[in-house]
Design a protein around this motif. Structure first.
Motif, PDB file in Angstrom:
ATOM      1  N   ALA A 183       0.861  -1.183   0.000  1.00  0.00           N
ATOM      2  CA  ALA A 183       0.000   0.000   0.000  1.00  0.00           C
ATOM      3  C   ALA A 183       0.900   1.238   0.000  1.00  0.00           C
ATOM      4  O   ALA A 183       1.720   1.418   0.904  1.00  0.00           O
ATOM      5  CB  ALA A 183      -0.915  -0.004   1.218  1.00  0.00           C
ATOM      6  N   LEU A 184       0.771   2.044  -1.032  1.00  0.00           N
ATOM      7  CA  LEU A 184       1.622   3.219  -1.197  1.00  0.00           C
ATOM      8  C   LEU A 184       0.749   4.465  -1.307  1.00  0.00           C
ATOM      9  O   LEU A 184      -0.036   4.595  -2.250  1.00  0.00           O
ATOM     10  CB  LEU A 184       2.476   3.049  -2.464  1.00  0.00           C
ATOM     11  N   PRO A 185       0.844   5.379  -0.335  1.00  0.00           N
ATOM     12  CA  PRO A 185       0.024   6.595  -0.382  1.00  0.00           C
ATOM     13  C   PRO A 185       0.272   7.405  -1.653  1.00  0.00           C
ATOM     14  O   PRO A 185       1.406   7.519  -2.118  1.00  0.00           O
ATOM     15  CB  PRO A 185       0.474   7.373   0.858  1.00  0.00           C
ATOM     16  N   THR A 186      -0.784   7.949  -2.188  1.00  0.00           N
ATOM     17  CA  THR A 186      -0.694   8.654  -3.470  1.00  0.00           C
ATOM     18  C   THR A 186       0.211   9.872  -3.417  1.00  0.00           C
ATOM     19  O   THR A 186       0.791  10.238  -4.438  1.00  0.00           O
ATOM     20  CB  THR A 186      -2.090   9.069  -3.964  1.00  0.00           C
ATOM     21  N   ASN A 187       0.371  10.489  -2.264  1.00  0.00           N
ATOM     22  CA  ASN A 187       1.261  11.661  -2.210  1.00  0.00           C
ATOM     23  C   ASN A 187       2.727  11.269  -2.384  1.00  0.00           C
ATOM     24  O   ASN A 187       3.554  12.119  -2.717  1.00  0.00           O
ATOM     25  CB  ASN A 187       1.068  12.458  -0.917  1.00  0.00           C
ATOM     26  N   PHE A 188       3.093   9.996  -2.249  1.00  0.00           N
ATOM     27  CA  PHE A 188       4.474   9.569  -2.439  1.00  0.00           C
ATOM     28  C   PHE A 188       4.865   9.488  -3.911  1.00  0.00           C
ATOM     29  O   PHE A 188       6.045   9.439  -4.230  1.00  0.00           O
ATOM     30  CB  PHE A 188       4.733   8.216  -1.784  1.00  0.00           C
ATOM     31  N   PHE A 189       3.881   9.475  -4.806  1.00  0.00           N
ATOM     32  CA  PHE A 189       4.207   9.388  -6.226  1.00  0.00           C
ATOM     33  C   PHE A 189       4.916  10.640  -6.723  1.00  0.00           C
ATOM     34  O   PHE A 189       5.533  10.619  -7.781  1.00  0.00           O
ATOM     35  CB  PHE A 189       2.952   9.102  -7.054  1.00  0.00           C
ATOM     36  N   GLU A 190       4.837  11.702  -5.975  1.00  0.00           N
ATOM     37  CA  GLU A 190       5.521  12.942  -6.339  1.00  0.00           C
ATOM     38  C   GLU A 190       6.928  13.014  -5.759  1.00  0.00           C
ATOM     39  O   GLU A 190       7.700  13.886  -6.117  1.00  0.00           O
ATOM     40  CB  GLU A 190       4.700  14.139  -5.840  1.00  0.00           C
ATOM     41  N   GLU A 191       7.268  12.107  -4.875  1.00  0.00           N
ATOM     42  CA  GLU A 191       8.563  12.106  -4.197  1.00  0.00           C
ATOM     43  C   GLU A 191       9.625  11.424  -5.060  1.00  0.00           C
ATOM     44  O   GLU A 191       9.327  10.521  -5.836  1.00  0.00           O
ATOM     45  CB  GLU A 191       8.465  11.384  -2.853  1.00  0.00           C
ATOM     46  N   GLU A 192      10.872  11.853  -4.894  1.00  0.00           N
ATOM     47  CA  GLU A 192      11.982  11.223  -5.604  1.00  0.00           C
ATOM     48  C   GLU A 192      12.796  10.379  -4.630  1.00  0.00           C
ATOM     49  O   GLU A 192      12.924  10.713  -3.451  1.00  0.00           O
ATOM     50  CB  GLU A 192      12.888  12.293  -6.235  1.00  0.00           C
ATOM     51  N   VAL A 193      13.317   9.268  -5.137  1.00  0.00           N
ATOM     52  CA  VAL A 193      14.184   8.399  -4.359  1.00  0.00           C
ATOM     53  C   VAL A 193      15.471   8.188  -5.148  1.00  0.00           C
ATOM     54  O   VAL A 193      15.540   8.505  -6.340  1.00  0.00           O
ATOM     55  CB  VAL A 193      13.503   7.050  -4.038  1.00  0.00           C
ATOM     56  N   ASP A 194      16.468   7.649  -4.495  1.00  0.00           N
ATOM     57  CA  ASP A 194      17.778   7.437  -5.114  1.00  0.00           C
ATOM     58  C   ASP A 194      17.704   6.336  -6.172  1.00  0.00           C
ATOM     59  O   ASP A 194      17.496   5.166  -5.853  1.00  0.00           O
ATOM     60  CB  ASP A 194      18.793   7.072  -4.037  1.00  0.00           C
ATOM     61  N   ALA A 195      17.878   6.702  -7.424  1.00  0.00           N
ATOM     62  CA  ALA A 195      17.804   5.733  -8.528  1.00  0.00           C
ATOM     63  C   ALA A 195      19.018   4.816  -8.577  1.00  0.00           C
ATOM     64  O   ALA A 195      18.981   3.779  -9.247  1.00  0.00           O
ATOM     65  CB  ALA A 195      17.661   6.474  -9.856  1.00  0.00           C
ATOM     66  N   ASN A 196      20.091   5.139  -7.874  1.00  0.00           N
ATOM     67  CA  ASN A 196      21.284   4.283  -7.866  1.00  0.00           C
ATOM     68  C   ASN A 196      21.007   2.903  -7.280  1.00  0.00           C
ATOM     69  O   ASN A 196      21.731   1.950  -7.558  1.00  0.00           O
ATOM     70  CB  ASN A 196      22.424   4.950  -7.088  1.00  0.00           C
ATOM     71  N   ARG A 197      19.955   2.796  -6.490  1.00  0.00           N
ATOM     72  CA  ARG A 197      19.594   1.492  -5.929  1.00  0.00           C
ATOM     73  C   ARG A 197      19.309   0.485  -7.035  1.00  0.00           C
ATOM     74  O   ARG A 197      19.469  -0.712  -6.854  1.00  0.00           O
ATOM     75  CB  ARG A 197      18.367   1.615  -5.040  1.00  0.00           C
ATOM     76  N   LEU A 198      18.865   0.953  -8.193  1.00  0.00           N
ATOM     77  CA  LEU A 198      18.539   0.067  -9.305  1.00  0.00           C
ATOM     78  C   LEU A 198      19.771  -0.629  -9.875  1.00  0.00           C
ATOM     79  O   LEU A 198      19.647  -1.599 -10.610  1.00  0.00           O
ATOM     80  CB  LEU A 198      17.812   0.839 -10.408  1.00  0.00           C
ATOM     81  N   ASN A 199      20.963  -0.143  -9.535  1.00  0.00           N
ATOM     82  CA  ASN A 199      22.205  -0.754 -10.008  1.00  0.00           C
ATOM     83  C   ASN A 199      22.609  -1.976  -9.183  1.00  0.00           C
ATOM     84  O   ASN A 199      23.521  -2.704  -9.562  1.00  0.00           O
ATOM     85  CB  ASN A 199      23.341   0.270  -9.988  1.00  0.00           C
TER      86      ASN A 199
END
Length: 156
Positions: free
Chosen positions: A72-88
């Motif tokens: 469950a992810l609150p809709t206001n978090f869709f505007e937030e940015e996270v560190d994309a380096n985790r995808l590496n």
């Protein structure tokens, strides 16, 4: 399966607003609680700082245990940015080892049942492919020479 659910904002949840994500009582967690009965795990992400850790954990659980998870992810978090380096960094998807004592107990129980059986067979269902054990099923059937039957989704 990863069930990613967009839920109302943190503020709406805290204020217990009567929105369609409740059962008319202001409880936004009812659907998550229902999902606990049919999933490996559920999570309500209420802090963006832990969102990546929780999402990675849930994806890993779904993959390793081959069971659905609910996020469950609150809709206001869709505007937030996270560190994309985790995808590496790949997720750890190795199956955890069996408990040796429990494995021995199960194997011995199965051997006893097979010894007592008059006409043992091997019945293969969808879990054989889901858990990547089709090769082991073939090996077992070759060693035992038991007749092999499959359920409609168990072809291997």
């Amino acid at each position: 399966m990863v069930h990613l659910v967009g839920v109302p904002t943190i503020t709406a949840t805290e204020k217990r607003l009567l929105l369609h994500h409740t059962l008319g009582n202001g409880d936004f967690h009812a659907f998550r609680e229902m999902s606990k009965q049919i999933t490996k795990d559920t999570v309500y992400i209420d802090n963006i700082n832990y969102a990546c850790d929780e999402i990675d954990r849930m994806i890993t659980e779904a993959y390793v245990y081959k069971r659905p998870v609910y996020i469950a992810l609150p809709t206001n978090f869709f505007e937030e940015e996270v560190d994309a380096n985790r995808l590496n960094t790949p997720l750890e998807t190795a199956t955890p080892p069996n408990d040796p004592a429990a494995e021995d107990e199960v194997v011995n129980a199965i051997k006893d049942i097979i010894k007592a059986a008059k006409n043992p067979i091997i019945l293969v269902d969808a879990c054989a492919s889901r858990h990547n054990s089709t090769e082991s099923v073939h090996e077992l059937s070759n060693i035992t020479q038991f007749p092999v039957f499959t359920t409609p989704m168990g072809n291997c």
